[in-house]
Design a protein around this motif. Structure first.
Motif, PDB file in Angstrom:
ATOM      1  N   ASP A  16      47.358  60.719  38.774  1.00  0.00           N
ATOM      2  CA  ASP A  16      47.037  59.912  39.958  1.00  0.00           C
ATOM      3  C   ASP A  16      47.109  60.746  41.232  1.00  0.00           C
ATOM      4  N   ILE A  70      46.537  57.816  50.678  1.00  0.00           N
ATOM      5  CA  ILE A  70      46.458  57.437  49.270  1.00  0.00           C
ATOM      6  C   ILE A  70      47.865  57.396  48.699  1.00  0.00           C
ATOM      7  N   VAL A  71      48.195  56.296  48.003  1.00  0.00           N
ATOM      8  CA  VAL A  71      49.501  56.159  47.359  1.00  0.00           C
ATOM      9  C   VAL A  71      49.284  56.198  45.845  1.00  0.00           C
ATOM     10  N   GLY A  73      50.197  56.380  41.720  1.00  0.00           N
ATOM     11  CA  GLY A  73      51.148  55.634  40.920  1.00  0.00           C
ATOM     12  C   GLY A  73      52.396  56.436  40.610  1.00  0.00           C
ATOM     13  N   SER A 101      45.771  52.524  47.130  1.00  0.00           N
ATOM     14  CA  SER A 101      46.696  52.858  46.043  1.00  0.00           C
ATOM     15  C   SER A 101      45.921  53.138  44.769  1.00  0.00           C
ATOM     16  N   THR A 104      49.763  52.266  39.543  1.00  0.00           N
ATOM     17  CA  THR A 104      50.983  51.572  39.948  1.00  0.00           C
ATOM     18  C   THR A 104      51.394  51.901  41.378  1.00  0.00           C
ATOM     19  N   GLY A 105      50.599  52.674  42.077  1.00  0.00           N
ATOM     20  CA  GLY A 105      50.819  52.848  43.514  1.00  0.00           C
ATOM     21  C   GLY A 105      50.710  51.533  44.256  1.00  0.00           C
ATOM     22  N   ALA A 106      50.152  50.512  43.602  1.00  0.00           N
ATOM     23  CA  ALA A 106      50.098  49.180  44.216  1.00  0.00           C
ATOM     24  C   ALA A 106      51.496  48.609  44.432  1.00  0.00           C
ATOM     25  N   LEU A 109      53.034  49.937  47.654  1.00  0.00           N
ATOM     26  CA  LEU A 109      52.218  49.346  48.716  1.00  0.00           C
ATOM     27  C   LEU A 109      52.573  47.867  48.884  1.00  0.00           C
ATOM     28  N   THR A 122      45.976  46.639  39.773  1.00  0.00           N
ATOM     29  CA  THR A 122      46.768  47.772  39.328  1.00  0.00           C
ATOM     30  C   THR A 122      46.428  47.987  37.858  1.00  0.00           C
ATOM     31  N   TYR A 145      38.657  48.300  40.976  1.00  0.00           N
ATOM     32  CA  TYR A 145      39.286  48.446  42.292  1.00  0.00           C
ATOM     33  C   TYR A 145      38.965  47.222  43.137  1.00  0.00           C
ATOM     34  N   THR A 153      43.021  48.866  46.580  1.00  0.00           N
ATOM     35  CA  THR A 153      43.844  49.143  45.401  1.00  0.00           C
ATOM     36  C   THR A 153      42.932  49.440  44.220  1.00  0.00           C
TER      37      THR A 153
END
Length: 312
Positions: A16, A70-71, A73, A101, A104-106, A109, A122, A145, A153
């Protein structure tokens, strides 16, 4: 130049993390200039990335002034978000920064509250956990997305690539995005959504329950043209009692369970045989090829032919 800050949290998933770095860093404008400047940012000097550790050249101050954050996961989506990261992301959102995101970066966030009241996605395997932990978010596990404008996301793994290409197209147009897609050796738009990848397991029924023999019989008779009355007769109970027991023990109706089981079997046959779509539809109990294709697309988001191309 558009600046993209990639935030590496502890236990970041390397795939990711690398996806936005590679996709944005290789994007070129028609005159050959780079389209993006990349900053890899982290709260701590050293970040655990599972198989290795990494040192980010930027701290959280690198988020300031970025056009996009950008986040990626993390391996532990339930890990608490530190106040410093939470405040930095909230401040960036307040300044109008686009925040996206991957996988799982969601979760981090969502922990900022920035997803409250929004639709989000996610990785499908974590969608239930996200929905339970954050009931104010409309979690859609079927899509690749979700673009809410400022906040975006994406689903798991390769869906982050789909999201990056989507943002490039919004920033610089389809020609630049198509070139970036060619460099990544992927289509600019994939057919279908995340639903085609979800494993639609039957809802577990405790061993020894009253329904266990009936569920086994249904699984063995998927090819038959079964009506609700046929299932009730096999169970030796009324249709009303059948529906009530199914809802109590599986959470769905008998016909919903049957449709799901048929699609699961069809997916298996599409993956492991060269049988025609028409033959597979008949094998799993659909009365016509049209009915099979319609149910398959509604369940997975793609046609049987597209599913076979992806998984066989």
């Amino acid at each position: 130049m558009h600046t993209v800050a990639v935030l590496a949290l502890d236990q970041v998933i390397p795939f990711d993390l690398s996806t936005p770095i590679e996709v944005f860093a290789r994007t070129r404008l028609p005159d050959g200039r780079p389209g993006y400047q990349i900053r890899v940012c982290a709260e701590q000097p050293e970040i655990d990335a599972g198989a290795f550790s990494l040192r980010a050249p930027w701290g959280l101050d690198g988020l300031k002034g970025a056009d996009t954050i950008i986040v990626p996961g993390t391996a532990d989506p339930a890990a608490p978000l530190t106040p410093a990261v939470r405040d930095a992301l909230r401040a960036a959102a307040k300044d109008g920064t686009r925040i996206a995101s991957i996988c799982t970066g969601a979760f981090p966030l969502a922990a900022t509250g920035l997803l409250d009241g929004l639709r989000a996605t996610t990785h499908w395997i974590a969608a239930g956990l996200l929905a339970a932990a954050h009931p104010d978010i409309e979690v859609d596990p079927d899509v690749l997305y979700v673009d809410n404008g400022q906040i975006l996301t994406s689903a798991g793994a390769a869906a982050g690539l789909d999201l990056c290409l989507h943002m490039i197209r919004g920033d610089y147009g389809s020609a630049v995005a198509a070139d970036a897609a060619r460099l990544s050796v992927v289509p600019l738009e994939r057919e279908g959504g995340q639903a085609q990848f979800i494993v639609h397991d039957h809802i577990p029924t405790p061993r020894g329950s009253a329904l266990e023999p009936l569920l086994t019989w249904l699984q063995d008779n998927l090819s038959r043209d079964l009506a609700l009355a046929d299932i009730a007769a096999q169970a030796g109970i009324s249709t009303r009692t059948l529906i009530r027991r199914f809802r109590e023990q599986t959470g769905v109706t008998p016909l919903q369970w049957l449709h799901r089981a048929r699609i699961r079997q069809a997916q298996h046959l599409l993956e492991t045989t060269r049988h025609s779509v028409e033959r597979i539809g008949d094998q799993v109990g659909f009365g016509s090829p049209t009915a099979f294709r319609d149910r398959f697309r509604r369940t997975t988001g793609v046609s049987p032919h597209a599913y076979r191309r992806s998984f066989s």
